[in-house]
Scaffold this motif. Structure first.
Motif, PDB file in Angstrom:
ATOM      1  N   SER A 217      -5.872  -8.667   7.254  1.00  0.00           N
ATOM      2  CA  SER A 217      -6.177  -8.478   8.686  1.00  0.00           C
ATOM      3  C   SER A 217      -4.895  -8.170   9.454  1.00  0.00           C
ATOM      4  O   SER A 217      -4.878  -7.318  10.343  1.00  0.00           O
ATOM      5  CB  SER A 217      -6.806  -9.728   9.297  1.00  0.00           C
ATOM      6  N   GLN A 218      -3.812  -8.856   9.077  1.00  0.00           N
ATOM      7  CA  GLN A 218      -2.541  -8.575   9.752  1.00  0.00           C
ATOM      8  C   GLN A 218      -2.086  -7.142   9.467  1.00  0.00           C
ATOM      9  O   GLN A 218      -1.634  -6.430  10.363  1.00  0.00           O
ATOM     10  CB  GLN A 218      -1.462  -9.560   9.295  1.00  0.00           C
ATOM     11  N   ASP A 219      -2.231  -6.722   8.203  1.00  0.00           N
ATOM     12  CA  ASP A 219      -1.901  -5.339   7.831  1.00  0.00           C
ATOM     13  C   ASP A 219      -2.738  -4.356   8.653  1.00  0.00           C
ATOM     14  O   ASP A 219      -2.220  -3.390   9.205  1.00  0.00           O
ATOM     15  CB  ASP A 219      -2.222  -5.089   6.348  1.00  0.00           C
ATOM     16  N   PHE A 220      -4.033  -4.615   8.706  1.00  0.00           N
ATOM     17  CA  PHE A 220      -4.947  -3.679   9.382  1.00  0.00           C
ATOM     18  C   PHE A 220      -4.554  -3.511  10.855  1.00  0.00           C
ATOM     19  O   PHE A 220      -4.687  -2.430  11.419  1.00  0.00           O
ATOM     20  CB  PHE A 220      -6.404  -4.151   9.303  1.00  0.00           C
ATOM     21  N   LYS A 222      -1.752  -3.311  12.033  1.00  0.00           N
ATOM     22  CA  LYS A 222      -0.584  -2.426  12.183  1.00  0.00           C
ATOM     23  C   LYS A 222      -0.900  -0.980  11.782  1.00  0.00           C
ATOM     24  O   LYS A 222      -0.035  -0.107  11.837  1.00  0.00           O
ATOM     25  CB  LYS A 222       0.567  -2.932  11.306  1.00  0.00           C
ATOM     26  N   ILE A 223      -2.114  -0.757  11.314  1.00  0.00           N
ATOM     27  CA  ILE A 223      -2.503   0.601  10.890  1.00  0.00           C
ATOM     28  C   ILE A 223      -3.477   1.153  11.923  1.00  0.00           C
ATOM     29  O   ILE A 223      -4.552   0.568  12.126  1.00  0.00           O
ATOM     30  CB  ILE A 223      -3.186   0.567   9.492  1.00  0.00           C
ATOM     31  N   PRO A 224      -3.118   2.258  12.603  1.00  0.00           N
ATOM     32  CA  PRO A 224      -4.026   2.789  13.623  1.00  0.00           C
ATOM     33  C   PRO A 224      -5.465   2.971  13.127  1.00  0.00           C
ATOM     34  O   PRO A 224      -6.410   2.720  13.873  1.00  0.00           O
ATOM     35  CB  PRO A 224      -3.367   4.119  14.008  1.00  0.00           C
ATOM     36  N   ALA A 225      -5.649   3.363  11.870  1.00  0.00           N
ATOM     37  CA  ALA A 225      -7.012   3.546  11.341  1.00  0.00           C
ATOM     38  C   ALA A 225      -7.716   2.203  11.133  1.00  0.00           C
ATOM     39  O   ALA A 225      -8.928   2.151  10.902  1.00  0.00           O
ATOM     40  CB  ALA A 225      -6.969   4.326  10.031  1.00  0.00           C
ATOM     41  N   GLY A 226      -6.960   1.104  11.176  1.00  0.00           N
ATOM     42  CA  GLY A 226      -7.553  -0.236  11.105  1.00  0.00           C
ATOM     43  C   GLY A 226      -8.043  -0.646   9.733  1.00  0.00           C
ATOM     44  O   GLY A 226      -8.844  -1.582   9.598  1.00  0.00           O
ATOM     45  N   ARG A 227      -7.558  -0.006   8.689  1.00  0.00           N
ATOM     46  CA  ARG A 227      -8.011  -0.319   7.328  1.00  0.00           C
ATOM     47  C   ARG A 227      -7.021   0.262   6.314  1.00  0.00           C
ATOM     48  O   ARG A 227      -6.178   1.079   6.667  1.00  0.00           O
ATOM     49  CB  ARG A 227      -9.402   0.296   7.068  1.00  0.00           C
ATOM     50  N   TYR A 228      -7.163  -0.168   5.040  1.00  0.00           N
ATOM     51  CA  TYR A 228      -6.450   0.509   3.968  1.00  0.00           C
ATOM     52  C   TYR A 228      -7.201   1.807   3.651  1.00  0.00           C
ATOM     53  O   TYR A 228      -8.412   1.886   3.831  1.00  0.00           O
ATOM     54  CB  TYR A 228      -6.419  -0.340   2.693  1.00  0.00           C
ATOM     55  N   GLY A 229      -6.453   2.788   3.140  1.00  0.00           N
ATOM     56  CA  GLY A 229      -7.106   4.014   2.694  1.00  0.00           C
ATOM     57  C   GLY A 229      -7.715   3.822   1.316  1.00  0.00           C
ATOM     58  O   GLY A 229      -7.395   2.863   0.599  1.00  0.00           O
ATOM     59  N   GLN A 230      -8.587   4.736   0.947  1.00  0.00           N
ATOM     60  CA  GLN A 230      -9.124   4.759  -0.414  1.00  0.00           C
ATOM     61  C   GLN A 230      -8.300   5.768  -1.235  1.00  0.00           C
ATOM     62  O   GLN A 230      -7.892   6.804  -0.700  1.00  0.00           O
ATOM     63  CB  GLN A 230     -10.603   5.171  -0.406  1.00  0.00           C
ATOM     64  N   PRO A 231      -8.060   5.483  -2.519  1.00  0.00           N
ATOM     65  CA  PRO A 231      -7.253   6.388  -3.342  1.00  0.00           C
ATOM     66  C   PRO A 231      -7.717   7.845  -3.261  1.00  0.00           C
ATOM     67  O   PRO A 231      -6.904   8.770  -3.238  1.00  0.00           O
ATOM     68  CB  PRO A 231      -7.436   5.822  -4.759  1.00  0.00           C
ATOM     69  N   ARG A 232      -9.002   8.038  -3.171  1.00  0.00           N
ATOM     70  CA  ARG A 232      -9.543   9.411  -3.118  1.00  0.00           C
ATOM     71  C   ARG A 232      -9.036  10.164  -1.874  1.00  0.00           C
ATOM     72  O   ARG A 232      -8.911  11.380  -1.877  1.00  0.00           O
ATOM     73  CB  ARG A 232     -11.069   9.305  -3.096  1.00  0.00           C
TER      74      ARG A 232
END
Ligand SMILES: NC(=O)c1ccc[n+]([C@@H]2O[C@H](COP(=O)([O-])OP(=O)(O)OC[C@H]3O[C@@H](n4cnc5c(N)ncnc54)[C@H](OP(=O)(O)O)[C@@H]3O)[C@@H](O)[C@H]2O)c1
Length: 265
Positions: A217-220, A222-232
């Motif tokens: 949640s802390q990571d998210f 800091k990321i404008p997209a609000g999530r981790y990306g998917q490898p694809r």
């Protein structure tokens, strides 16, 4: 869009999982013949199996156990790929990530090891493939690096040092071989959901005494997209950069980071 790479031969390092695997999937889907390697036999076997299941022609998939840091194994992987598919048109270098830690935490030997693992092995491999690409007047080289190459991460100093060096090599090489229609680019992941990123999240959560969910949640936040990306989401960019459509993109470093890198670059 037809990417124009049907039956091109792609060699991918560090591709039994994560971002390398996702790139292999996209290239295969676009009709390329893909050769993947990693160190763990079971992982290579499982990855080859998964790729074959998704391929319109399973014969277009080849996998081999090889440590790209071992020159003899890397050469054997190249040779086996050439014997199976013919000369190599596309090189995608993904890697194992270096240990986390800060600038004063490591000795020169550890910096050297990271340089080998995340830079020098790929320079060697590239130099062995470039002459044939230049001869054919067509080639694509993509290095999967890190956003740390342009925005150093304090807790990932080994990555910061090795990635910037590989970017410098990529840019220099791109200028030298652009005239022969061989392109060289870097793709910079921010945080995409792979084993590597979850290992780092676990380490970081452990240090802070936070749960995995709290750390994410802390990571998210800091990321404008609000999530981790998917490898694809990174694999599709690699596929495009390896395509005929990307013939005028070279010497570039493109982030796949959900907007996380600050600044204009
Ligand atoms: N995921 C992210 O968001 C992110 C962010 C920034 C940077 N990166 C960087 O991007 C690269 C790929 O990341 P990832 O998340 O896909 O990592 P990953 O999930 O750890 O996958 C790494 C792959 O490389 C293989 N590998 C590792 N060392 C190898 C070696 N010496 N020879 C051959 N294969 C090797 C591993 O398989 P074996 O164990 O079988 O060898 C595995 O298939 C790494 O350098 C990572 O630090 C990733």
């Amino acid at each position: 869009m037809d990417l124009g790479i049907k039956n091109k031969v792609a060699l991918l390092t560090g591709a039994s999982s994560g971002l390398g695997f996702a790139s292999a999937e996209v290239l295969l889907q676009e009709g390329a013949k893909v050769a993947i390697c990693s160190r763990n036999a079971a992982k290579v076997e499982a990855a080859v199996q998964r790729l074959k299941e998704r391929a319109s022609n399973p014969e277009q998939v080849f996998g081999m156990v090889a440590d790209y840091n071992d020159a003899a194994q890397a050469t054997a992987f190249v040779k086996a790929t050439q014997e199976k598919f013919g000369s190599i048109d596309i090189l995608v270098c993904s890697s194992g990530g270096p240990a986390p830690g800060t600038a004063t935490q490591f000795e020169a030997a550890q910096y050297q090891q990271a340089m080998q693992n995340n830079c020098l092995s790929f320079i060697d491999l590239t130099l062995s493939l470039v002459p044939a690409m230049r001869g054919k007047k067509w080639g694509r080289i993509v290095y999967i690096t890190s956003s740390a190459a342009v925005q150093p991460v304090p807790s990932l100093v080994l990555s910061n040092v090795a990635r910037t060096s590989l970017h410098a090599f990529a840019k220099s090489l791109s200028v030298e071989i652009a005239h022969d229609s061989v392109t060289v680019n870097c793709v910079m992941p921010g945080k995409l959901n792979t084993d590597r990123i979850m290992d780092l999240v676990r380490i970081s959560a452990g240090k802070r005494g936070a749960t995995l969910q709290e750390e994410m949640s802390q990571d998210f936040s800091k990321i404008p997209a609000g999530r981790y990306g998917q490898p694809r989401e990174l694999g599709t960019l690699v596929g495009f950069l390896c395509s005929d459509c990307a013939s005028y993109i070279t010497g570039s470093a493109i982030a796949v980071d959900g907007g996380a890198i600050a600044g204009l670059r």
